[in-house]
Design a protein around this motif. Structure first.
Motif, PDB file in Angstrom:
ATOM      1  N   TRP A  47     -40.335 -29.086 -14.409  1.00  0.00           N
ATOM      2  CA  TRP A  47     -38.760 -28.772 -14.415  1.00  0.00           C
ATOM      3  C   TRP A  47     -38.307 -28.181 -13.092  1.00  0.00           C
ATOM      4  O   TRP A  47     -39.013 -27.309 -12.464  1.00  0.00           O
ATOM      5  CB  TRP A  47     -38.539 -27.541 -15.513  1.00  0.00           C
ATOM      6  CG  TRP A  47     -38.514 -28.268 -16.885  1.00  0.00           C
ATOM      7  CD1 TRP A  47     -39.822 -27.981 -17.713  1.00  0.00           C
ATOM      8  CD2 TRP A  47     -37.895 -29.066 -17.692  1.00  0.00           C
ATOM      9  NE1 TRP A  47     -39.770 -28.730 -19.015  1.00  0.00           N
ATOM     10  CE2 TRP A  47     -38.565 -29.266 -18.959  1.00  0.00           C
ATOM     11  CE3 TRP A  47     -36.676 -29.461 -17.562  1.00  0.00           C
ATOM     12  CZ2 TRP A  47     -37.945 -30.049 -19.966  1.00  0.00           C
ATOM     13  CZ3 TRP A  47     -36.078 -30.346 -18.406  1.00  0.00           C
ATOM     14  CH2 TRP A  47     -36.813 -30.549 -19.622  1.00  0.00           C
ATOM     15  N   ARG A  53     -34.293 -21.463 -15.249  1.00  0.00           N
ATOM     16  CA  ARG A  53     -33.689 -22.259 -16.315  1.00  0.00           C
ATOM     17  C   ARG A  53     -33.754 -22.033 -17.552  1.00  0.00           C
ATOM     18  O   ARG A  53     -32.813 -21.626 -18.481  1.00  0.00           O
ATOM     19  CB  ARG A  53     -34.083 -24.026 -16.037  1.00  0.00           C
ATOM     20  CG  ARG A  53     -33.396 -24.907 -16.784  1.00  0.00           C
ATOM     21  CD  ARG A  53     -33.861 -26.254 -16.814  1.00  0.00           C
ATOM     22  NE  ARG A  53     -33.569 -27.012 -15.424  1.00  0.00           N
ATOM     23  CZ  ARG A  53     -33.000 -28.168 -15.410  1.00  0.00           C
ATOM     24  NH1 ARG A  53     -32.965 -28.857 -16.562  1.00  0.00           N
ATOM     25  NH2 ARG A  53     -32.485 -28.514 -14.507  1.00  0.00           N
ATOM     26  N   CYS A 193     -37.144 -26.367 -21.928  1.00  0.00           N
ATOM     27  CA  CYS A 193     -37.366 -26.327 -20.680  1.00  0.00           C
ATOM     28  C   CYS A 193     -38.586 -25.227 -20.380  1.00  0.00           C
ATOM     29  O   CYS A 193     -38.770 -24.664 -19.334  1.00  0.00           O
ATOM     30  CB  CYS A 193     -36.148 -25.705 -19.883  1.00  0.00           C
ATOM     31  SG  CYS A 193     -34.969 -26.554 -19.829  1.00  0.00           S
TER      32      CYS A 193
END
Length: 423
Positions: A47, A53, A193
Motif C-alpha cells: 500500500w 493510510r 489497508c
C-alpha cells in the motif's frame, strides 16, 4: 556479514496461513500483492503510505461513529404518532424487554468491538511508537477482534427493517444515519489497508532463524511453524512465539474435534431457532409471533421480493449451507471424500466471509423492537427464537475459526508419499 543479511531478510519469509507453503516475499511495487503459489491466498499487499493510510481512515471512522451516536438515527410516523430513536436506544429497548443477552451482543459487535479496533489502529500506526508492553496486546486484540465487528451488517439490517416498516408508516432518516454510513465505509477501508506484516515489523523485528527456510516446500516439512498471531516463522517445537509470546503449534490441536463439536451444538440449536418465534408483534392489543420463515413469506406476499430473498438467503440458506460446508471440509480434512484442495480452499474462504452476515435478521429485530413503540397502537418485541438464532451464528463462526485449513493440504503430501512408496 552473511548472518546480518540473513537476519535482515527474515521478515520476508512467510508460511501461508491456509496451506503452510514457504514463500520468500519479493519487493513489491506499490498497488501490487503477493499470493501463495499453491493456494493463491494473498500473503502481502504493498500500500502507498502503509501506516498513515489506515490511521487516516481509522480516525475518520471514529469521528463518524461518535457523530452517529450523538444524533437521532431513524424515526417512524404511524397514524400521527412519531417515534424517533438513537443508536443507544436500541440496546436499551432490548434490556427493557428482558433480553440483556441480545443487548450485550448488539453493543459488542456493532459498537464496542469496531471502536476498540479503530483505537488500536490509531495507537499502532501513529508517528510515536508506543511501548511493546502495550503494543503487543493491542495488535493481538486487533487482528483477532476485527472479524467480529458487524457495523456494516447492522446497516444492512436497518435497510431491511425499512422495507418491513414501509407498509405501516413513514420512515425518516435522521442526522445520525448518514455518519453511520460513512463510518462503515471508513472502517472497511481502514481494515483493508492494514498490513499485518508492517504492524508487527514495526513493533518488533521477526525473530532470526538458525538457517534460511527453503521456498516451495511446507513449513511442516522443515520443522517450522507460523505464529497464528504475528505470522513470524518459528521452530515447530517452540510452543511460545519469541516476538508476541503467543502460544501456538504446527497445527491447531484437536482442530476437527473442536470444529465438529461446535458444529453439532449449532445444529441442535438451529432447528428450534427456525421454528420458534423470533419476534412478537402487538397490534391493537392482539399479539402474534412470527418466525424467520413466516417473515420471509410475509415480505414475499407484500411484494417485497428482493428483501424476502435477502432475508431467505442470509437467515435460512447461508446458515444451512455454512453448516453443510463446515461438515464437508471436516470430512475432507479427516481423510475422506474428494481431494480437490483448490475447491475446498474456495469453500473455506466463502464460509469465513459469509458467516457473519447471518446476523442481519437479529439486527432487523433489534431495530424493529426499538423503533416500533406506538403505545396501544403497535409494538414489536424480540422473542426467544432470536436468542437461539444469534447463538447459532456465533457457534458456526467459532466452528469455522477452529477449523485448520492446512489439514486439507497436508493430505496432498500424504497422497504424494503414498504414490512414491507404491512406485
Amino acid at each position: 556479514m552473511s548472518d546480518h543479511s540473513h537476519h535482515n531478510t527474515t521478515h520476508r519469509w512467510v508460511l501461508c496461513p491456509h496451506c503452510d507453503m514457504t514463500t520468500q516475499l519479493p519487493s513489491l511495487v506499490l498497488g501490487t500483492r503477493a499470493t501463495c503459489m499453491r493456494c493463491e491466498t494473498t500473503l502481502a499487499t504493498a500500500w502507498h503510505e502503509p501506516l498513515r493510510r489506515p490511521m487516516a481512515y481509522a480516525f475518520s471512522a471514529l469521528v463518524m461513529l461518535i457523530m452517529a451516536n450523538l444524533f437521532p438515527f431513524i424515526s417512524i410516523s404511524v397514524m400521527g404518532l412519531t417515534n424517533q430513536i438513537s443508536l443507544l436506544k436500541i440496546p436499551q429497548a432490548m434490556v427493557d424487554d428482558q433480553y440483556q443477552f441480545l443487548a450485550t451482543i448488539f453493543l459488542l459487535f456493532v459498537q464496542i468491538i469496531p471502536a476498540v479496533c479503530l483505537v488500536s489502529i490509531l495507537l499502532l500506526t501513529m508517528k510515536y511508537r508506543i511501548p511493546n508492553g502495550l503494543a503487543i496486546p493491542l495488535a493481538k486484540g486487533l487482528f483477532y477482534l476485527k472479524n467480529w465487528g458487524m457495523a456494516e451488517i447492522f446497516l444492512a439490517g436497518v435497510l431491511v427493517s425499512f422495507v418491513k416498516l414501509m407498509a405501516y408508516g413513514k420512515i425518516g432518516l435522521e442526522i445520525g444515519f448518514w455518519p453511520w454510513c460513512l463510518f462503515c465505509l471508513c472502517q472497511l477501508r481502514a481494515f483493508q489497508c492494514l498490513e499485518r506484516h508492517n504492524i508487527w515489523q514495526r513493533i518488533s523485528p521477526a525473530p532470526a532463524l538458525a538457517s534460511s527456510p527453503k521456498a516451495g516446500i511446507t513449513g511442516l516439512a522443515q520443522n517450522l511453524r507460523s505464529c497464528p498471531c504475528c505470522s513470524a516463522i518459528v521452530p515447530a517445537e517452540d510452543v511460545y512465539c519469541p516476538r508476541c509470546h503467543q502460544r501456538g503449534y504446527a497445527r491447531k490441536p484437536r482442530s476437527l474435534q473442536w470444529t465438529l463439536s461446535l458444529l453439532i451444538t449449532s445444529i441442535l440449536l438451529y432447528v428450534p431457532a427456525n421454528i420458534m418465534p423470533i419476534m412478537v408483534t402487538d397490534a391493537l392489543g392482539s399479539q402474534s409471533g412470527s418466525n424467520i420463515i413466516a417473515g420471509v413469506i410475509f415480505l414475499w406476499n407484500e411484494g417485497s421480493w428482493p428483501i424476502a430473498m435477502i432475508i431467505f438467503i442470509a437467515s435460512i440458506l447461508v446458515p444451512s449451507m455454512k453448516i453443510l460446508a463446515i461438515g464437508w471440509l471436516s470430512w475432507n480434512a479427516g481423510g475422506y471424500g474428494s481431494r480437490d484442495n483448490h475447491r475446498m480452499q474456495i469453500i473455506y474462504e466463502v464460509v469465513e466471509f459469509v458467516g457473519r452476515w447471518s446476523m442481519v435478521d437479529v439486527f432487523v429485530i433489534a431495530v424493529l423492537s426499538a423503533l416500533v413503540r406506538m403505545g396501544t397502537l403497535m409494538n414489536v418485541y424480540p422473542a426467544s427464537g432470536a436468542l437461539l438464532f444469534c447463538l447459532v451464528v456465533i457457534l458456526t463462526m467459532f466452528s469455522a475459526q477452529s477449523f485448520d485449513p492446512r489439514l486439507l493440504w497436508d493430505r496432498e503430501i500424504i497422497k504424494n508419499n503414498e504414490g512414491e512408496s507404491i512406485e
